[in-house]
Design an enzyme around this catalytic site. Structure first.
Site, short mmCIF file in Angstrom:
data_model
loop_
_atom_site.label_atom_id
_atom_site.label_comp_id
_atom_site.label_asym_id
_atom_site.label_seq_id
_atom_site.Cartn_x
_atom_site.Cartn_y
_atom_site.Cartn_z
N ASP A 1 -4.13 -1.35 -3.67
CA ASP A 1 -4.34 -2.58 -3.06
C ASP A 1 -4.07 -3.48 -4.33
O ASP A 1 -4.44 -3.40 -5.41
CB ASP A 1 -5.70 -2.98 -2.56
N ILE A 2 -3.32 -4.68 -4.07
CA ILE A 2 -2.89 -5.33 -5.15
C ILE A 2 -4.11 -6.17 -5.80
O ILE A 2 -4.38 -6.86 -6.92
CB ILE A 2 -1.63 -6.33 -4.85
N HIS B 1 -2.45 -1.80 8.22
CA HIS B 1 -2.74 -1.17 6.93
C HIS B 1 -4.31 -0.89 6.90
O HIS B 1 -5.06 -1.66 7.29
CB HIS B 1 -2.50 -1.96 5.77
N LEU B 2 -4.66 0.27 6.45
CA LEU B 2 -5.84 0.79 6.59
C LEU B 2 -6.46 0.71 5.14
O LEU B 2 -5.86 1.02 3.96
CB LEU B 2 -5.87 2.32 7.13
N HIS B 3 -7.46 -0.12 5.08
CA HIS B 3 -8.30 -0.13 3.85
C HIS B 3 -9.10 1.18 3.40
O HIS B 3 -9.63 1.55 4.16
CB HIS B 3 -9.06 -1.26 3.81
#
Length: 150
Positions: free
Chosen positions: A32-33, A101-103
């Site tokens: 993740d950015i 998107h899955l965190h």
């Protein structure tokens, strides 16, 4: 594919700054950015799906494979305590990119104090296990939301 979607650009290999940690024919994982914890990864399908609200009952195996990849990446990155992780989706309008998107976040005890609210189950965030139950219990041909032509 959505030509303007940053995750579609990444999935096509056109973003040279994003380090891909793991991928297969269907899924891709990268950092993740804006990480909320020491380990914060995103698992995306290579096909463009707008959000978790677009998923139907028959997508339960896709979500399962996304979670499996997330756990595999955590293990590869040295995370051994699988009880201290968060796996889940933000619910629109609380998504920053309109691509499913899955965190994958670990350890949960190290989630930044200022970002904890983003990963608390409720109207903003749904954990993958709970979401899987919703998908499995939904009826064929019923729709959670009609935002995707899947």
């Amino acid at each position: 594919m959505d030509e303007d979607c940053i995750f579609c650009i990444i999935s096509k290999g056109e973003d040279k700054e994003t380090e891909i940690l793991k991928q297969d024919e269907e899924l891709m994982c990268f950092r993740d950015i804006n990480p909320a914890a020491p380990h914060h990864y995103l698992i995306i399908p290579k096909v463009h799906i707008v959000s978790c609200l677009c998923l139907q009952w028959y997508h339960h195996s896709l979500v399962e494979r996304m979670a499996e990849m997330g756990k595999a990446v955590l293990l590869e990155q040295g995370v051994s305590d699988m009880t201290d992780i968060k796996l889940g989706f933000h619910i629109p309008p609380y998504t920053s990119v309109n691509h499913l998107h899955l965190h994958v976040v670990a350890p949960t005890e190290h989630i930044s104090h200022y970002l904890r609210y983003k990963f608390t189950p409720g109207e903003r965030f749904v954990e993958v296990d709970y979401f899987q139950k919703i998908l499995r219990n939904s009826q064929p041909h019923s729709e959670l939301h009609s935002c995707c032509p899947l």
